[in-house]
Design a protein around this motif. Sequence first.
Motif, PDB file in Angstrom:
ATOM      1  N   ARG A 481       0.807  -1.302   0.005  1.00 45.70           N
ATOM      2  CA  ARG A 481      -0.142  -0.066   0.023  1.00 45.70           C
ATOM      3  C   ARG A 481       0.847   1.401   0.006  1.00 45.70           C
ATOM      4  NH1 ARG A 481      -3.766  -1.856   4.647  1.00 45.70           N
ATOM      5  NH2 ARG A 481      -1.737  -2.858   5.372  1.00 45.70           N
ATOM      6  N   CYS A 482       2.058   1.037   0.069  1.00 50.90           N
ATOM      7  CA  CYS A 482       3.156   2.197   0.162  1.00 50.90           C
ATOM      8  C   CYS A 482       4.350   1.820  -1.003  1.00 50.90           C
ATOM      9  CB  CYS A 482       3.784   2.750   1.412  1.00 50.90           C
ATOM     10  SG  CYS A 482       1.976   3.768   2.161  1.00 50.90           S
ATOM     11  N   GLU A 483       4.992   2.553  -1.463  1.00 45.27           N
ATOM     12  CA  GLU A 483       6.467   2.234  -1.884  1.00 45.27           C
ATOM     13  C   GLU A 483       7.459   2.571  -1.187  1.00 45.27           C
ATOM     14  OE1 GLU A 483       6.351   0.797  -4.917  1.00 45.27           O
ATOM     15  OE2 GLU A 483       4.400   1.735  -5.722  1.00 45.27           O
ATOM     16  N   LEU A 484       8.028   1.054  -0.886  1.00 42.83           N
ATOM     17  CA  LEU A 484       8.969   1.092   0.197  1.00 42.83           C
ATOM     18  C   LEU A 484      10.445   0.470  -0.324  1.00 42.83           C
ATOM     19  CD1 LEU A 484       7.259  -0.783   3.199  1.00 42.83           C
ATOM     20  CD2 LEU A 484       7.211   1.585   2.673  1.00 42.83           C
ATOM     21  N   ARG A 485      11.610   0.867   0.518  1.00 43.02           N
ATOM     22  CA  ARG A 485      12.996   0.521  -0.042  1.00 43.02           C
ATOM     23  C   ARG A 485      13.427  -0.040   1.234  1.00 43.02           C
ATOM     24  NH1 ARG A 485      18.034   4.162  -2.136  1.00 43.02           N
ATOM     25  NH2 ARG A 485      16.952   5.326  -0.786  1.00 43.02           N
ATOM     26  N   GLU A 486      14.147  -1.268   1.254  1.00 46.38           N
ATOM     27  CA  GLU A 486      14.834  -1.881   2.204  1.00 46.38           C
ATOM     28  C   GLU A 486      16.263  -0.942   2.299  1.00 46.38           C
ATOM     29  OE1 GLU A 486      16.674  -5.894   4.383  1.00 46.38           O
ATOM     30  OE2 GLU A 486      15.444  -6.173   2.465  1.00 46.38           O
ATOM     31  N   VAL A 487      16.654  -0.431   3.286  1.00 39.80           N
ATOM     32  CA  VAL A 487      17.672   0.392   3.176  1.00 39.80           C
ATOM     33  C   VAL A 487      19.027  -0.407   3.873  1.00 39.80           C
ATOM     34  CG1 VAL A 487      18.786   2.354   4.345  1.00 39.80           C
ATOM     35  CG2 VAL A 487      16.502   2.524   3.538  1.00 39.80           C
ATOM     36  N   ASP A 488      18.727  -1.105   4.937  1.00 38.44           N
ATOM     37  CA  ASP A 488      19.854  -2.046   5.672  1.00 38.44           C
ATOM     38  C   ASP A 488      19.185  -2.811   6.774  1.00 38.44           C
ATOM     39  OD1 ASP A 488      22.280  -2.644   6.461  1.00 38.44           O
ATOM     40  OD2 ASP A 488      23.181  -0.869   6.862  1.00 38.44           O
ATOM     41  N   ARG A 489      20.116  -3.457   7.187  1.00 39.70           N
ATOM     42  CA  ARG A 489      19.683  -4.254   8.683  1.00 39.70           C
ATOM     43  C   ARG A 489      20.463  -3.682   9.714  1.00 39.70           C
ATOM     44  NH1 ARG A 489      21.043  -9.384   8.940  1.00 39.70           N
ATOM     45  NH2 ARG A 489      19.172  -9.947  10.116  1.00 39.70           N
ATOM     46  N   LEU A 490      19.626  -3.181  10.587  1.00 44.56           N
ATOM     47  CA  LEU A 490      20.481  -2.565  11.880  1.00 44.56           C
ATOM     48  C   LEU A 490      20.153  -3.320  13.137  1.00 44.56           C
ATOM     49  CD1 LEU A 490      19.374   1.152  10.861  1.00 44.56           C
ATOM     50  CD2 LEU A 490      21.619  -0.011  10.548  1.00 44.56           C
ATOM     51  N   VAL A 491      21.075  -2.918  14.039  1.00 44.13           N
ATOM     52  CA  VAL A 491      20.928  -3.155  15.586  1.00 44.13           C
ATOM     53  C   VAL A 491      21.075  -1.618  16.192  1.00 44.13           C
ATOM     54  CG1 VAL A 491      21.758  -4.416  17.445  1.00 44.13           C
ATOM     55  CG2 VAL A 491      21.843  -5.463  15.219  1.00 44.13           C
ATOM     56  N   VAL A 492      19.967  -1.231  16.589  1.00 44.97           N
ATOM     57  CA  VAL A 492      20.081   0.269  17.132  1.00 44.97           C
ATOM     58  C   VAL A 492      20.299   0.017  18.621  1.00 44.97           C
ATOM     59  CG1 VAL A 492      18.264   0.976  15.505  1.00 44.97           C
ATOM     60  CG2 VAL A 492      17.737  -0.141  17.618  1.00 44.97           C
ATOM     61  N   ASP A 572      32.286 -13.849  11.253  1.00 46.18           N
ATOM     62  CA  ASP A 572      30.976 -13.953  11.715  1.00 46.18           C
ATOM     63  C   ASP A 572      30.018 -12.926  11.253  1.00 46.18           C
ATOM     64  OD1 ASP A 572      32.135 -12.137  13.483  1.00 46.18           O
ATOM     65  OD2 ASP A 572      31.306 -13.350  15.326  1.00 46.18           O
ATOM     66  N   TRP A 573      30.295 -11.984  10.576  1.00 48.00           N
ATOM     67  CA  TRP A 573      29.719 -10.780  10.230  1.00 48.00           C
ATOM     68  C   TRP A 573      28.499 -11.127   9.466  1.00 48.00           C
ATOM     69  CZ3 TRP A 573      28.914  -8.164   5.232  1.00 48.00           C
ATOM     70  CH2 TRP A 573      28.381  -6.985   5.300  1.00 48.00           C
ATOM     71  N   ASP A 574      27.254 -10.625   9.917  1.00 54.12           N
ATOM     72  CA  ASP A 574      26.103 -11.078   9.481  1.00 54.12           C
ATOM     73  C   ASP A 574      25.327  -9.891   8.338  1.00 54.12           C
ATOM     74  OD1 ASP A 574      25.412  -9.222  11.349  1.00 54.12           O
ATOM     75  OD2 ASP A 574      23.971 -10.201  12.540  1.00 54.12           O
ATOM     76  N   GLY A 575      25.860  -9.215   7.906  1.00 58.05           N
ATOM     77  CA  GLY A 575      25.453  -8.380   7.061  1.00 58.05           C
ATOM     78  C   GLY A 575      24.796  -6.975   7.773  1.00 58.05           C
ATOM     79  N   ALA A 576      24.600  -7.004   9.162  1.00 59.31           N
ATOM     80  CA  ALA A 576      23.772  -6.117   9.839  1.00 59.31           C
ATOM     81  C   ALA A 576      24.834  -4.980  10.357  1.00 59.31           C
ATOM     82  CB  ALA A 576      23.142  -6.506  10.972  1.00 59.31           C
ATOM     83  N   TRP A 577      24.236  -3.786  10.520  1.00 54.99           N
ATOM     84  CA  TRP A 577      25.195  -2.537  10.986  1.00 54.99           C
ATOM     85  C   TRP A 577      24.702  -2.232  12.416  1.00 54.99           C
ATOM     86  CZ3 TRP A 577      29.485  -0.513   9.348  1.00 54.99           C
ATOM     87  CH2 TRP A 577      29.899   0.645   9.908  1.00 54.99           C
ATOM     88  N   ARG A 578      25.569  -2.217  13.070  1.00 54.75           N
ATOM     89  CA  ARG A 578      25.383  -1.821  14.447  1.00 54.75           C
ATOM     90  C   ARG A 578      25.705  -0.321  15.077  1.00 54.75           C
ATOM     91  NH1 ARG A 578      26.038  -6.817  13.953  1.00 54.75           N
ATOM     92  NH2 ARG A 578      25.159  -8.270  15.184  1.00 54.75           N
ATOM     93  N   MET A 579      24.285   0.426  15.392  1.00 52.89           N
ATOM     94  CA  MET A 579      24.592   1.812  15.644  1.00 52.89           C
ATOM     95  C   MET A 579      25.484   2.000  16.923  1.00 52.89           C
ATOM     96  SD  MET A 579      23.261   3.112  13.000  1.00 52.89           S
ATOM     97  CE  MET A 579      23.337   4.647  13.446  1.00 52.89           C
ATOM     98  N   ASP A 580      26.247   2.872  17.159  1.00 52.76           N
ATOM     99  CA  ASP A 580      26.926   3.035  18.305  1.00 52.76           C
ATOM    100  C   ASP A 580      26.511   4.061  19.095  1.00 52.76           C
ATOM    101  OD1 ASP A 580      28.663   1.000  17.714  1.00 52.76           O
ATOM    102  OD2 ASP A 580      30.127   2.483  16.601  1.00 52.76           O
ATOM    103  N   SER A 581      25.551   5.048  18.664  1.00 55.97           N
ATOM    104  CA  SER A 581      25.050   6.096  19.418  1.00 55.97           C
ATOM    105  C   SER A 581      23.478   6.327  19.061  1.00 55.97           C
ATOM    106  CB  SER A 581      25.982   7.639  19.018  1.00 55.97           C
ATOM    107  OG  SER A 581      25.777   7.692  17.590  1.00 55.97           O
ATOM    108  N   LYS A 582      22.837   7.072  19.847  1.00 54.06           N
ATOM    109  CA  LYS A 582      21.433   7.460  19.553  1.00 54.06           C
ATOM    110  C   LYS A 582      21.215   8.322  18.399  1.00 54.06           C
ATOM    111  CE  LYS A 582      20.009   6.826  24.347  1.00 54.06           C
ATOM    112  NZ  LYS A 582      19.583   7.284  25.676  1.00 54.06           N
TER     113      LYS A 582
END
Length: 582
Positions: A481-492, A572-582
């Motif tokens: 119902r909306c046009e989306l784009r997957e940007v990344d896989r994150l661990v906030v 063992d990198w799983d392709g996700a990016w981990r955010m270090d700050s808020k």
Amino acid sequence: MPIFNQSIRRKIVGIALGLIILMLVTAILSMVMSSRVGHLLDELTNRYIPAYGHLARANIHSLERALALRRMVIVRMQTPSDEEAYAARLREFRDEDSKIAAEAEAARKLILAIIDDPSTPSDNAALARIETRVENAVTELRRELEQDHAKLLRLLDAKDVNKDMAEARATLAHIDTLRDLFTQRIDAVRADMLSQVFASTAQVIRHQHQAIIISGIVTALAAIVGLAFALLVSSGITRPVRLLLAGTREVEAGRFDKPITVSTQDEIGELARAFNRMIEQLRQNERIRETFGRYIDPKVVQGLIDRPEVAIDGQRRVMTIMFCDMSGFTSMSEGMTPRGLVKVMNHYFTVMSGPIRNNRGIIDKYIGDAIMAYWGPPFIEDAEQAELACLAAIDMADQVPGLQKQLPDLLGIRAMPAPCDLRIGIATGEVLTGSIGSDLMMSFTVMGDAVNLASRLEAVNKAYGTRILISQTTADAIGSRCELREVDRLVVVGQSIPQAVFEVLGRAGALTEAQTSLRARYAEGLAAYRTRRFDDARAAFNAALESVPGDGPSRTMLARIAQFEAKPPSADWDGAWRMDSK
């Protein structure tokens, strides 16, 4: 009062009688026209078609008479002659002859009956010619045939038939000629009669269509006249009621400034006065509601009124949370006076709150330059909360160009000290809803991981150069119902499990060709990036930038690939990016 009631009763009875009279007129006219069509149909069924049938049977009897004559000749010429069989064939011959006359006479009588009937339209001249031709065919040809038949019978009754065989054959041949001539004339008469049958059928169909059209017109006119009569008679009754109804609609729409004009002294007038008193009380209540509505969303107030147990006990519900922040607020506020800053922020909150309210969202609070809002039960249904939140975000982003033009005019300056933009984060998940606070002050709000995730996603926009980011759960709820784009896989920050993050590009079907190409190239690059094919990923992200130059996520991923080439990720990198700050 009894007189008033009697007057109303008389008016209602008058309306009913008028409508009944119109119905009777329409019914009588329909009956007359139906009777006319029935009369024409009766003439077609009982005269035209039977007359044609008599002529057809006369033709058939002519052939049967000729066949009986030949059988009679064959029996007579046998040796020895069978007198009994000959007599039977002779009777058969004479019966067929009388049947021809009877059928012809019956056809003539029916034709004459049609001509003599003035109540039905018919081509009397053509029918008269047909009747004359029938009479001539029967009288003249039958007269000649009777003479030849008599002559042939004399020859057959002679003692020496074989001696007069030549003369008998000649007579028989002449009889065949006359019979063929009789058949031709009867066939011609039948053809003309069939034309009259078709013409009568067309008359019946035409009159039937006319009856249908006239009946429809008369019915429509009766309905119009009846409606006009009813409106005329009932206007004096219904006018006060209509005024009262209009007043209730104004109240339903939330407008309490239009009292009803009291025009009668009856029960309706008393009801109108009571209604005006109620409006005045509602006006007072609305002033109080509007005052508190500036601090608490009116939907929340109404929801707490309808279901106070929700505020007391609290509930766990799946809701969609939105955080919206103005980028560049700090640098923009440094060059403004306090009054100018308040003016800007009030205008900014007004503009950005409109899409949230229009899409049935609840504004929870304003935090500095940020807006926190949510969607979910009991204010809307579960199935539409994520879509409405994303549509609100799209509408808010659409307001940015206009806002950028309005702010300098609002402050009386040529240009803003710093450009402004939006960052919006949306997440869907289970939260706790209820009144949270102290004994001194309470706030009806939502708490939970989804709230924290939405706040984190709003901040993540800065890292990817995007405006609207949503969580995996929100994207699943939206679907197509909306046009989306997957940007990344994150661990906030605050979470340990990676999840996909999506950018809202626009409404369904609203993407340009360049945006469609961007999404496809970016998806290719993201797939290659996650499988450590960094060269392929770089090529795909560069292709995405060719489609939409300056695309923030593509530039971010290219910078990250450069980091990984300098320092490859662990095994063992799983392709996700981990955010270090808020």
